[in-house]
Design an enzyme around this catalytic site. Structure first.
Site, short mmCIF file in Angstrom:
data_model
loop_
_atom_site.label_atom_id
_atom_site.label_comp_id
_atom_site.label_asym_id
_atom_site.label_seq_id
_atom_site.Cartn_x
_atom_site.Cartn_y
_atom_site.Cartn_z
N ARG A 1 -11.04 9.61 1.61
CA ARG A 1 -11.13 10.16 3.04
C ARG A 1 -12.46 11.09 3.15
O ARG A 1 -12.90 11.10 4.46
CB ARG A 1 -9.75 10.78 2.82
CG ARG A 1 -8.68 9.88 3.24
CD ARG A 1 -7.33 10.66 3.31
NE ARG A 1 -6.04 9.53 3.17
CZ ARG A 1 -4.98 9.94 3.04
NH1 ARG A 1 -4.61 11.19 3.02
NH2 ARG A 1 -4.30 8.81 2.95
N LYS B 1 -1.97 -1.55 -4.00
CA LYS B 1 -3.16 -0.55 -4.04
C LYS B 1 -2.14 0.77 -3.91
O LYS B 1 -1.11 0.85 -3.09
CB LYS B 1 -3.58 -0.53 -2.34
CG LYS B 1 -4.67 0.68 -2.26
CD LYS B 1 -5.30 0.55 -0.92
CE LYS B 1 -6.15 1.54 -0.74
NZ LYS B 1 -6.72 1.31 0.65
N LYS C 1 0.89 -1.08 -0.12
CA LYS C 1 0.06 0.03 0.17
C LYS C 1 1.16 1.18 0.19
O LYS C 1 1.73 1.63 0.98
CB LYS C 1 -0.97 0.10 1.31
CG LYS C 1 -1.88 1.32 1.27
CD LYS C 1 -2.88 0.80 2.50
CE LYS C 1 -3.84 2.07 2.23
NZ LYS C 1 -4.95 1.84 3.39
N TYR D 1 -14.89 0.33 -7.53
CA TYR D 1 -16.41 0.88 -7.08
C TYR D 1 -17.31 0.82 -8.50
O TYR D 1 -18.37 0.93 -8.22
CB TYR D 1 -16.17 2.43 -6.90
CG TYR D 1 -15.39 2.63 -5.77
CD1 TYR D 1 -15.85 2.40 -4.31
CD2 TYR D 1 -13.99 2.90 -5.58
CE1 TYR D 1 -14.96 2.48 -3.16
CE2 TYR D 1 -12.97 3.03 -4.51
CZ TYR D 1 -13.67 2.84 -3.36
OH TYR D 1 -13.04 3.05 -2.24
N LYS E 1 0.88 10.13 5.67
CA LYS E 1 0.84 8.55 6.06
C LYS E 1 2.25 7.67 5.64
O LYS E 1 2.60 6.76 5.50
CB LYS E 1 -0.32 7.57 5.59
CG LYS E 1 -1.50 8.28 6.05
CD LYS E 1 -2.71 7.34 5.87
CE LYS E 1 -3.96 7.77 6.35
NZ LYS E 1 -5.00 6.67 6.44
N SER F 1 -10.28 5.25 -5.01
CA SER F 1 -11.28 6.38 -5.11
C SER F 1 -10.89 7.54 -6.27
O SER F 1 -11.55 7.82 -6.80
CB SER F 1 -11.71 7.11 -3.83
OG SER F 1 -10.58 7.46 -3.12
N GLU G 1 7.89 -6.30 1.44
CA GLU G 1 6.42 -6.56 2.07
C GLU G 1 5.72 -7.65 1.79
O GLU G 1 5.26 -8.44 2.67
CB GLU G 1 6.00 -4.94 1.70
CG GLU G 1 6.27 -3.84 2.45
CD GLU G 1 5.86 -3.79 3.84
OE1 GLU G 1 5.36 -4.90 4.26
OE2 GLU G 1 6.32 -2.87 4.33
C1 PBG Z 1 -6.96 3.17 5.15
C2 PBG Z 1 -7.64 3.09 3.82
C3 PBG Z 1 -7.23 3.84 2.66
C4 PBG Z 1 -8.26 3.40 1.77
C5 PBG Z 1 -8.96 2.36 2.30
N1 PBG Z 1 -8.54 2.12 3.26
C6 PBG Z 1 -6.36 4.80 2.32
C7 PBG Z 1 -6.23 6.07 3.30
O1 PBG Z 1 -7.28 6.65 3.65
O2 PBG Z 1 -5.06 6.20 3.58
C8 PBG Z 1 -8.37 3.92 0.36
C9 PBG Z 1 -9.42 3.36 -0.76
C10 PBG Z 1 -9.58 4.36 -1.77
O3 PBG Z 1 -8.88 5.54 -1.99
O4 PBG Z 1 -10.45 4.05 -2.52
N2 PBG Z 1 -6.92 2.08 5.83
#
Ligand code: PBG
Length: 345
Positions: free
Chosen positions: A225, A269, A215, A334, A238, A295, A254
């Protein structure tokens, strides 16, 4: 001297296309739809789809997410309806993400340890109504912390081991609620092994782990978010726990580590900007490999499509085929219900 120099060679006559191609004309098999179908190397089917959905409190609530047109936060009762629709379309699994009441968020994300938190209520309701669909739950603290980080924040530091212990506890409760697959998404060190041990100790040997193994710290998570309400909360970034997006070798380390610790499946991801990671993971590990078309990737296609700048449906299908070509077994997207409708014809 001039008299002794050889006569200039005349330029070679231009080669014919047959000479250039040595008669290998790759357009031959592209000439018709039937022949293109015959030699097609990759296929996208409904079996490749995992549908991420957002849960929210209340009843009969369907809240728009401005940066994700066509995606909604759903109260559990409506999530059940969508789960039924997904099962009807043949989508194998849902992944749930909760938009937790702000009053329940705190510094340590303790609400993940509530057996009746939103995510667990969602799982119980969906599995009771639609037992044939797989439910994947997100094991991470970010929906539950008041600072939006995936870990426990102490003196400006995300503390690893304490976070792992909390997330492992939360994962057991998710399994108890009926989750089929636990998907740890916080990139803490040692989380897969700790979750595996905790699940096994609680008798959940058959609950699988899909690791968000690679990730990356990414700008493409923005709309998510907003969807789970961490946008206004998150201070800083992060980068101390998600992967540096410049790194490939580290991503492989990883994956290796997570597989050693007991991951059943791995995920890359974001998706489309990281196809090289997917391909390398597939080649090096040959384990069930998934991608999350996140997203921001969804938002880009939707925004360009809404402006009439691209054909949104064609771009959606092309982007999903790219994941198959790169070596994915499946994609969290999605677009899942829309694609499933199209594939159903
Ligand atoms: C965090 C989490 C994230 C997503 C899913 N779980 C990333 C974040 O907010 O840092 C992102 C999913 C997306 O962007 O569709 N555990």
């Amino acid at each position: 001297m001039n008299r002794h120099s050889p006569a200039p060679t005349p330029p070679a006559p231009p080669r014919s296309v047959d000479e250039i191609t040595a008669s290998r004309r790759l357009r031959r098999m592209r000439k018709a739809d039937w022949s293109r179908r015959l030699v097609r190397e990759n296929h996208l089917t409904v079996d490749d789809l995992i549908w991420p959905i957002f849960l929210t409190e209340g009843e009969n609530r369907r809240e728009e997410i401005p940066a994700m047109p066509g995606v909604f936060r759903l109260s559990v009762d409506l999530a059940i309806r969508e789960a039924e629709r997904a099962a009807g379309l043949g989508i194998p699994a849902l992944a749930t993400f909760p938009n937790v009441d702000m009053a329940l968020r705190n510094r340590t994300g303790a609400e993940i340890l509530n057996p009746d938190n939103l995510i667990n209520r969602g799982t119980r309701a969906i599995k009771a109504a639609v037992p044939e669909i797989g439910v994947i739950t997100d094991a991470a603290l970010d929906p539950f912390t008041d600072h939006g980080h995936d870990g426990i924040l102490r003196d400006g530091v995300i503390v690893n081991d304490e976070t792992v212990a909390t997330v492992a506890g939360g994962a057991v409760l998710q399994a108890a609620a009926g989750a089929d697959i636990i998907a740890p998404s916080d990139m803490m060190d040692g989380r897969i092994g700790a979750i595996r041990d905790a699940l096994d100790a609680a008798g959940f040997q058959d609950v699988a782990i899909m690791s968000y193994a690679t990730k990356f710290a990414s700008a493409f998570y923005g709309p998510y978010r907003e969807a789970i309400g961490t946008k206004g909360l998150l201070k800083g970034d992060k980068k101390t726990y998600y992967l540096d997006h410049a790194n490939t070798d580290e991503a492989m380390r990883e994956i290796e580590q997570d597989l050693d610790e007991g991951a059943d499946m791995i995920m890359v991801k974001p998706g489309l900007p990281y196809l090289d990671i997917i391909r390398r993971a597939r080649d090096e590990f040959a384990v069930p490999t998934f991608a999350y078309q996140v997203s921001g990737e969804y938002a880009m296609i939707e925004a360009a499509s809404a402006n009439g700048w691209i054909d949104g449906e064609a771009a959606m299908l092309e982007s999903l085929m790219a994941f198959k070509r790169a070596g994915c077994d499946g994609i969290l997207t999605y677009f899942a219900p829309r694609v499933a409708e199209i594939l159903k014809g």
